[in-house]
Design a protein around this motif. Structure first.
Motif, PDB file in Angstrom:
ATOM      1  N   ALA A   1       0.817  -1.217   0.000  1.00 60.66           N
ATOM      2  CA  ALA A   1       0.000   0.000   0.000  1.00 60.66           C
ATOM      3  C   ALA A   1       0.848   1.263   0.000  1.00 60.66           C
ATOM      4  O   ALA A   1       0.550   2.223  -0.721  1.00 60.66           O
ATOM      5  N   ASP A   2       1.903   1.303   0.807  1.00 56.33           N
ATOM      6  CA  ASP A   2       2.716   2.516   0.904  1.00 56.33           C
ATOM      7  C   ASP A   2       3.406   2.835  -0.420  1.00 56.33           C
ATOM      8  O   ASP A   2       3.464   3.997  -0.834  1.00 56.33           O
ATOM      9  N   SER A   3       3.934   1.802  -1.075  1.00 58.98           N
ATOM     10  CA  SER A   3       4.616   2.024  -2.349  1.00 58.98           C
ATOM     11  C   SER A   3       3.650   2.529  -3.411  1.00 58.98           C
ATOM     12  O   SER A   3       3.961   3.452  -4.174  1.00 58.98           O
ATOM     13  N   TYR A   4       2.467   1.923  -3.480  1.00 59.95           N
ATOM     14  CA  TYR A   4       1.479   2.383  -4.452  1.00 59.95           C
ATOM     15  C   TYR A   4       1.011   3.809  -4.138  1.00 59.95           C
ATOM     16  O   TYR A   4       0.832   4.634  -5.048  1.00 59.95           O
ATOM     17  N   ALA A   5       0.818   4.108  -2.855  1.00 59.62           N
ATOM     18  CA  ALA A   5       0.377   5.456  -2.478  1.00 59.62           C
ATOM     19  C   ALA A   5       1.405   6.500  -2.898  1.00 59.62           C
ATOM     20  O   ALA A   5       1.047   7.578  -3.396  1.00 59.62           O
ATOM     21  N   ALA A   6       2.693   6.186  -2.700  1.00 62.50           N
ATOM     22  CA  ALA A   6       3.741   7.130  -3.093  1.00 62.50           C
ATOM     23  C   ALA A   6       3.756   7.348  -4.599  1.00 62.50           C
ATOM     24  O   ALA A   6       3.898   8.478  -5.082  1.00 62.50           O
ATOM     25  N   LEU A   7       3.570   6.267  -5.363  1.00 61.96           N
ATOM     26  CA  LEU A   7       3.554   6.401  -6.820  1.00 61.96           C
ATOM     27  C   LEU A   7       2.355   7.220  -7.289  1.00 61.96           C
ATOM     28  O   LEU A   7       2.478   8.074  -8.183  1.00 61.96           O
ATOM     29  N   HIS A   8       1.202   7.001  -6.688  1.00 60.26           N
ATOM     30  CA  HIS A   8       0.020   7.764  -7.110  1.00 60.26           C
ATOM     31  C   HIS A   8       0.123   9.226  -6.694  1.00 60.26           C
ATOM     32  O   HIS A   8      -0.328  10.119  -7.415  1.00 60.26           O
ATOM     33  N   GLN A   9       0.735   9.476  -5.548  1.00 59.86           N
ATOM     34  CA  GLN A   9       0.931  10.863  -5.138  1.00 59.86           C
ATOM     35  C   GLN A   9       1.817  11.606  -6.138  1.00 59.86           C
ATOM     36  O   GLN A   9       1.625  12.796  -6.386  1.00 59.86           O
ATOM     37  N   GLY A  10       2.757  10.888  -6.708  1.00 61.95           N
ATOM     38  CA  GLY A  10       3.625  11.474  -7.726  1.00 61.95           C
ATOM     39  C   GLY A  10       3.093  11.319  -9.136  1.00 61.95           C
ATOM     40  O   GLY A  10       3.832  11.555 -10.097  1.00 61.95           O
ATOM     41  N   ARG A  11       1.826  10.938  -9.287  1.00 57.47           N
ATOM     42  CA  ARG A  11       1.200  10.721 -10.605  1.00 57.47           C
ATOM     43  C   ARG A  11       2.069   9.787 -11.451  1.00 57.47           C
ATOM     44  O   ARG A  11       2.360  10.057 -12.619  1.00 57.47           O
ATOM     45  N   ALA A  12       2.451   8.671 -10.830  1.00 59.60           N
ATOM     46  CA  ALA A  12       3.438   7.793 -11.456  1.00 59.60           C
ATOM     47  C   ALA A  12       2.959   6.361 -11.603  1.00 59.60           C
ATOM     48  O   ALA A  12       3.768   5.459 -11.831  1.00 59.60           O
ATOM     49  N   ALA A  13       1.671   6.111 -11.456  1.00 61.84           N
ATOM     50  CA  ALA A  13       1.116   4.765 -11.646  1.00 61.84           C
ATOM     51  C   ALA A  13      -0.313   4.906 -12.166  1.00 61.84           C
ATOM     52  O   ALA A  13      -0.932   5.966 -12.038  1.00 61.84           O
ATOM     53  N   TRP A  14      -0.834   3.812 -12.728  1.00 59.56           N
ATOM     54  CA  TRP A  14      -2.173   3.830 -13.333  1.00 59.56           C
ATOM     55  C   TRP A  14      -2.951   2.634 -12.802  1.00 59.56           C
ATOM     56  O   TRP A  14      -2.519   1.502 -12.940  1.00 59.56           O
ATOM     57  N   ARG A  15      -4.087   2.936 -12.216  1.00 59.96           N
ATOM     58  CA  ARG A  15      -4.957   1.883 -11.680  1.00 59.96           C
ATOM     59  C   ARG A  15      -6.005   1.502 -12.721  1.00 59.96           C
ATOM     60  O   ARG A  15      -6.618   2.369 -13.339  1.00 59.96           O
ATOM     61  N   VAL A  16      -6.209   0.185 -12.907  1.00 64.35           N
ATOM     62  CA  VAL A  16      -7.203  -0.310 -13.861  1.00 64.35           C
ATOM     63  C   VAL A  16      -8.207  -1.187 -13.129  1.00 64.35           C
ATOM     64  O   VAL A  16      -7.915  -1.746 -12.064  1.00 64.35           O
ATOM     65  N   ARG A  17      -9.397  -1.315 -13.724  1.00 66.24           N
ATOM     66  CA  ARG A  17     -10.469  -2.062 -13.058  1.00 66.24           C
ATOM     67  C   ARG A  17     -10.513  -3.524 -13.484  1.00 66.24           C
ATOM     68  O   ARG A  17     -10.811  -4.403 -12.698  1.00 66.24           O
ATOM     69  N   ASP A  18     -10.256  -3.758 -14.792  1.00 68.71           N
ATOM     70  CA  ASP A  18     -10.424  -5.102 -15.334  1.00 68.71           C
ATOM     71  C   ASP A  18      -9.607  -5.222 -16.616  1.00 68.71           C
ATOM     72  O   ASP A  18      -8.831  -4.308 -16.974  1.00 68.71           O
ATOM     73  N   GLY A  19      -9.801  -6.343 -17.338  1.00 73.19           N
ATOM     74  CA  GLY A  19      -9.021  -6.574 -18.541  1.00 73.19           C
ATOM     75  C   GLY A  19      -9.268  -5.546 -19.630  1.00 73.19           C
ATOM     76  O   GLY A  19      -8.335  -5.105 -20.313  1.00 73.19           O
ATOM     77  N   GLU A  20     -10.523  -5.154 -19.838  1.00 74.07           N
ATOM     78  CA  GLU A  20     -10.825  -4.174 -20.879  1.00 74.07           C
ATOM     79  C   GLU A  20     -10.189  -2.822 -20.551  1.00 74.07           C
ATOM     80  O   GLU A  20      -9.630  -2.154 -21.434  1.00 74.07           O
ATOM     81  N   ASP A  21     -10.293  -2.437 -19.295  1.00 73.47           N
ATOM     82  CA  ASP A  21      -9.682  -1.177 -18.864  1.00 73.47           C
ATOM     83  C   ASP A  21      -8.162  -1.242 -19.043  1.00 73.47           C
ATOM     84  O   ASP A  21      -7.532  -0.299 -19.532  1.00 73.47           O
ATOM     85  N   LEU A  22      -7.574  -2.370 -18.671  1.00 73.51           N
ATOM     86  CA  LEU A  22      -6.136  -2.555 -18.823  1.00 73.51           C
ATOM     87  C   LEU A  22      -5.735  -2.458 -20.297  1.00 73.51           C
ATOM     88  O   LEU A  22      -4.731  -1.816 -20.642  1.00 73.51           O
ATOM     89  N   GLY A  23      -6.501  -3.063 -21.174  1.00 74.57           N
ATOM     90  CA  GLY A  23      -6.189  -3.014 -22.596  1.00 74.57           C
ATOM     91  C   GLY A  23      -6.191  -1.596 -23.133  1.00 74.57           C
ATOM     92  O   GLY A  23      -5.319  -1.209 -23.927  1.00 74.57           O
ATOM     93  N   ARG A  24      -7.181  -0.789 -22.704  1.00 77.58           N
ATOM     94  CA  ARG A  24      -7.251   0.594 -23.190  1.00 77.58           C
ATOM     95  C   ARG A  24      -6.069   1.416 -22.692  1.00 77.58           C
ATOM     96  O   ARG A  24      -5.535   2.264 -23.412  1.00 77.58           O
ATOM     97  N   VAL A  25      -5.642   1.154 -21.442  1.00 77.26           N
ATOM     98  CA  VAL A  25      -4.504   1.901 -20.897  1.00 77.26           C
ATOM     99  C   VAL A  25      -3.218   1.500 -21.608  1.00 77.26           C
ATOM    100  O   VAL A  25      -2.392   2.352 -21.968  1.00 77.26           O
ATOM    101  N   VAL A  26      -3.010   0.196 -21.824  1.00 80.37           N
ATOM    102  CA  VAL A  26      -1.824  -0.254 -22.560  1.00 80.37           C
ATOM    103  C   VAL A  26      -1.807   0.361 -23.948  1.00 80.37           C
ATOM    104  O   VAL A  26      -0.773   0.849 -24.431  1.00 80.37           O
TER     105      VAL A  26
END
Length: 419
Positions: free
Chosen positions: A351-376
């Motif tokens: 949790a801490d590592s992900y929180a730090a990345l999101h605070q720095g706008r440095a990670a992308w959260r996806v909901r499911d496979g379709e969402d992941l495909g669109r982000v990729v």
């Protein structure tokens, strides 16, 4: 650092209370004496480890992850180095960080001259590091009087109370180095007779995972003209979602290669068979197969090669995050190697590592496979993935100045005490 009369009374009262509690517990029929209570009186049932002993005292409220990351790096380079960590809540520190080979966590001794001498006589540290501001003049003074070289890290010198400033400055002036997280109060440096280095907060530094450089160069040559993305630590139940994502992203780039690293390497052949049954052209690393021009998915089912795949793939989806219970790899590892981080909603394991990345706008959260495909698909743009990967790298290297400077200064002290 001189103490007020009221503080002396409080410290003496704490010592008397600890001694009384020990006597009560030592009475016939009483429970065993807790180790932390004995340690607070400067006693220990453990023997001093052999080799060089680095004593680290943690002030209350200090985040221990930064110094433990630094100690781990030092122990990799100095195999005979042992570390003693003292703090006010040793049980909480052990529970949070677990037992680490080469480290021992103990209760900080009550700050009186007799207890300080008892503590130092038992452990005989070769050197000491004070992390954070903590008013323990008897303990620090006794160590300095014994000739133990000491340094200060992550110091907020504004926390040094004004009425202790003069006495505190005299003691701090005897430290080998002072690394501050904030600007020192006006006039303190003149009292110290030395400059204070302001390097910021000490934070854990993600050491880049290693890889076989020859193998990296070979595979990079094979994949030179192909876009690549990675699904690392993938669970079998996440395979369908990742395959869906790959199918969506492949519409934009038909030569797109997906590298799948199973969470359980022994499931590699099974995952390959399931993907092949869906019509994907696959290759299996454990069978000594390499990705060819017509390979759509490369199942990298060999353990210990995450550093290789993070270097080859500019986009990394971290498995174990699409459904609870949260698991998977630490997102700091791909971020430190310049790979953009994608993940599902189950991130409690890191949790801490992900929180730090999101605070720095440095990670992308996806909901499911379709969402992941669109982000990729979106991140197949070199400019977009480069921005995300650079932001992730910046987050993982935050605190590098403090880490690297502390490492350099402690190394110099280690060289000195080993002579």
């Amino acid at each position: 650092m001189s103490l007020s009369f009221a503080q002396l009374l409080r410290r003496a009262g704490a010592e008397r209370a600890a001694i009384a509690a020990r006597r009560k517990l030592a009475a016939p029929g009483a429970d065993a004496i807790p180790g932390d209570l004995d340690e607070s009186l400067g006693r220990s049932r453990a023997e001093r480890p052999g080799g060089t002993l680095l004593w680290v005292h943690l002030a209350p409220g200090v985040d221990p992850r930064g110094i433990r990351s630094l100690l781990a790096a030092l122990r990799q380079e100095h195999r005979d180095l042992s570390c003693l960590l003292s703090c006010d809540e040793p049980s909480a520190l052990r529970a949070a960080c677990g037992e680490v080979p080469g480290e021992r966590v103990v209760a900080a001794p009550i700050d009186t001259p007799a207890i300080a001498q008892r503590f130092l006589s038992h452990w005989r540290p070769d050197m000491a590091i004070w992390v954070g501001m903590d008013m323990r003049p008897a303990l620090a003074g006794a160590a300095l009087d014994r000739g133990v070289p000491m340094g200060g890290i992550d110091l907020d010198l504004r926390a040094l109370p004004g009425r202790f400033r003069k006495g505190g400055a005299r003691q701090l002036a005897r430290f080998r180095f002072l690394l501050a997280s904030t600007p020192p109060p006006a006039g303190l440096e003149s009292q110290l007779g030395r400059a204070v280095e302001r390097v910021g907060r000490l934070r854990p530094l993600q050491a880049p995972l290693r890889c076989n450089e020859g193998e990296r160069e070979h595979l990079a040559g094979l994949l030179l003209s192909r876009p690549v993305w990675l699904a690392a630590g993938l669970r079998a139940e996440e395979l369908a979602a990742v395959a869906t994502a790959h199918r969506i992203a492949s519409h934009l780039s038909h030569r797109l290669l997906l590298i799948v690293v199973p969470e359980a390497p022994e499931e590699g052949a099974m995952l390959r068979d399931r993907l092949a049954a869906q019509g994907w052209r696959c290759a299996l690393r454990s069978a000594d197969e390499e990705p060819r021009d017509d390979t759509a998915i490369y199942v990298a089912d060999t353990a210990g090669e995450d550093g290789l795949w993070y270097r080859l793939a500019p986009i990394s989806f971290l498995g174990g995050t699409l459904s609870p219970p949260a698991a998977g790899r630490d997102p700091g590892a791909p971020a430190a190697l310049g790979s953009a981080v994608l993940h599902g909603p189950a991130t409690a394991a890191h949790a801490d590592s992900y929180a730090a990345l999101h605070q720095g706008r440095a990670a992308w959260r996806v909901r499911d496979g379709e969402d992941l495909g669109r982000v990729v698909e979106r991140l197949l743009s070199p400019e977009k993935v480069a921005r995300l990967a650079h932001a992730a790298w910046m987050v993982t290297t935050d605190g590098a100045d403090a880490f690297n400077r502390a490492h350099e200064l402690i190394e110099a002290m280690l060289d000195e005490v080993s002579q």
